[in-house]
Design a protein around this motif. Structure first.
Motif, PDB file in Angstrom:
ATOM      1  N   MET A 256       0.931  -0.952   0.002  1.00 56.26           N
ATOM      2  CA  MET A 256       0.208   0.182  -0.368  1.00 56.26           C
ATOM      3  C   MET A 256       0.809   1.275   0.010  1.00 56.26           C
ATOM      4  N   ARG A 257       1.448   1.429   0.970  1.00 55.74           N
ATOM      5  CA  ARG A 257       3.448   2.372   0.744  1.00 55.74           C
ATOM      6  C   ARG A 257       3.495   2.841  -0.585  1.00 55.74           C
ATOM      7  N   GLU A 258       3.178   1.795  -1.435  1.00 54.13           N
ATOM      8  CA  GLU A 258       3.886   2.060  -2.373  1.00 54.13           C
ATOM      9  C   GLU A 258       2.930   3.051  -3.473  1.00 54.13           C
ATOM     10  N   ASP A 259       1.561   3.174  -2.780  1.00 49.84           N
ATOM     11  CA  ASP A 259       0.494   4.142  -3.829  1.00 49.84           C
ATOM     12  C   ASP A 259       0.756   5.671  -3.143  1.00 49.84           C
ATOM     13  N   PHE A 260       1.598   5.985  -2.489  1.00 45.25           N
ATOM     14  CA  PHE A 260       2.334   7.489  -1.959  1.00 45.25           C
ATOM     15  C   PHE A 260       2.893   7.897  -2.008  1.00 45.25           C
TER      16      PHE A 260
END
Length: 415
Positions: free
Chosen positions: A1-5
């Protein structure tokens, strides 16, 4: 998920960024950033005003966004008014009530008119945005402003609330989750007290909408506000939810184009809600981006988000309590909360503490967080606030706690 930010991959002062300031503004996933850009490059046009293809596309996207965001809070599309944010929504409500007091609006608007001796009730924990509009309304109308006190542990004094809310109460405005204390307030109890008194309820849902499942109609409140930029969405857009009968009875606040049916040189007739409250050019791109943010939150699941953030809050609280000289604000045992803690560092000003943490790549908020009366209640002028979101991790919390551990020794204020 952090890769989306994308921003979470940034380094600050030579350290990987730990972002713990989501209560001020959340970070945005690529999907939201792409949605705004896609609208501007493919469908940009004024909504509700043109017969050409781009105008129709823009209007469809804009109203689809309304349906999506309204559904996120359990509402029908016609119950959601677009605003520039929660502050604008709260001012809209306060000024609309003021207009009703002046005799403006349809006959049904008279139910909101205030008279000297009427009372407006807020809590001691309110953000300035849910305090100052009511101060101003009280000044303009002669109504009195009362507040529900906060106990030493940060919870609201419901016994005091029961004694304050009575026959003279016309509005009860309160936060769902304090942006300083992180505690989820007892909405059902406050709504019941207000309903028994025949008072209008206004909920500040800024700190709850991104963090826990939210069904505004089921909560029984009359009006509620939230801000897009705190829930993974763009700046410049927010929502005002209202029960259909309340929105239909409230007179408009801002007036101009797009909110009227008939206009002469001497008078005007207004559209039904929600368009009656949406004068002028609307935040079309940000609204579309907010709808994508809502779909992102729904994709992860609000129950899962809330459970994750509660676990981070517990980890953070346990770590902070072990550090000498750290005083947590609102450390109520067993209280439901979001992933947020504010605290005072003995012997060190909050701004100095924040700058020390920033030197380690840790972003927190310092100051009174637009809640000066609440800080005064706890005997401090400012605090350090760390607030987590769905993209934070155990490692973020551990780095933060270790950073806080070093503040007082660095400034020579204690071991």
């Amino acid at each position: 998920m952090r890769e989306d930010f994308p921003i979470l991959g940034k380094s600050v002062n030579g350290h990987p960024l730990v972002y713990l300031d989501s209560a001020a503004t959340s970070q945005k996933p690529r999907q939201v950033l792409d949605a705004e850009r896609d609208f501007l490059t493919r469908s940009n046009a004024a909504v509700h005003r043109g017969a050409h293809t781009l105008a129709a596309e823009a209007t469809d996207l804009f109203e689809d966004a309304r349906t999506t965001v309204a559904g996120f809070v359990g509402a029908a599309p016609e119950q959601l008014v677009w605003t520039s944010g929660a502050t604008a929504g709260l001012n809209l409500v306060a000024y609309a009530i003021g207009n009703a007091t002046l005799g403006r609006g349809a006959p049904a608007s008279a139910r909101f008119a205030l008279r000297p001796g009427d009372e407006l009730v807020v809590t001691e924990a309110e953000h300035h945005a849910n305090l100052i509009p009511w101060q101003e309304l009280a000044t303009r109308t002669g109504a009195a402003l009362r507040h529900i006190p906060v106990r030493d542990d940060g919870t609201l004094d419901l016994d005091a609330a029961a004694s304050l809310i009575g026959d003279r109460t016309r509005v009860v405005a309160f936060t769902h989750v304090s942006n300083v204390l992180g505690i989820v307030n007892p909405v059902a109890e406050l709504v019941a007290l207000a309903r028994d008194a025949g008072a209008l309820t206004v909920l500040d849902a800024c700190q709850s909408a991104p963090h826990l499942p939210l069904d505004l109609p089921a909560l029984g409140i009359d009006l509620a506000v939230f801000s897009g930029h705190k829930m993974l969405g763009p700046y410049g857009v927010g929502g005002l939810y209202g029960r259909a009968d309340v929105l239909e009875a409230l007179p408009p606040f801002l007036t101009g184009g797009s909110m009227i049916t008939t206009v002469t040189l001497d008078s005007a007739e207004y559209l039904p809600a929600p368009q009656r409250f949406e004068a002028g050019t609307q935040p079309v791109g940000p609204a579309i981006g907010l709808a994508v943010a809502v779909r992102y939150l729904e994709g992860v699941g609000l129950p899962a988000i809330h459970a994750h953030e509660q676990r981070l809050a517990a980890r953070m609280g346990e770590g902070l309590r072990e550090i000498p000289g750290i005083r947590l604000l609102g450390d109520a045992a067993g209280a439901e909360r979001v992933g947020l803690w504010a605290f005072d560092v003995e012997g060190v000003h909050a701004h100095d503490a924040g700058q020390y943490l920033d030197s380690l790549g840790i972003a927190v908020r310092v100051g009174h967080h637009c809640a000066a009366p609440l800080h005064r209640r706890f005997g401090v002028t400012a605090s350090v606030r760390a607030s987590a979101a769905l993209y934070n991790t155990d490692d973020d919390v551990d780095r933060f706690v270790e950073g806080v551990r070093g503040i007082r020794p660095y400034f020579g204020a204690g071991a």
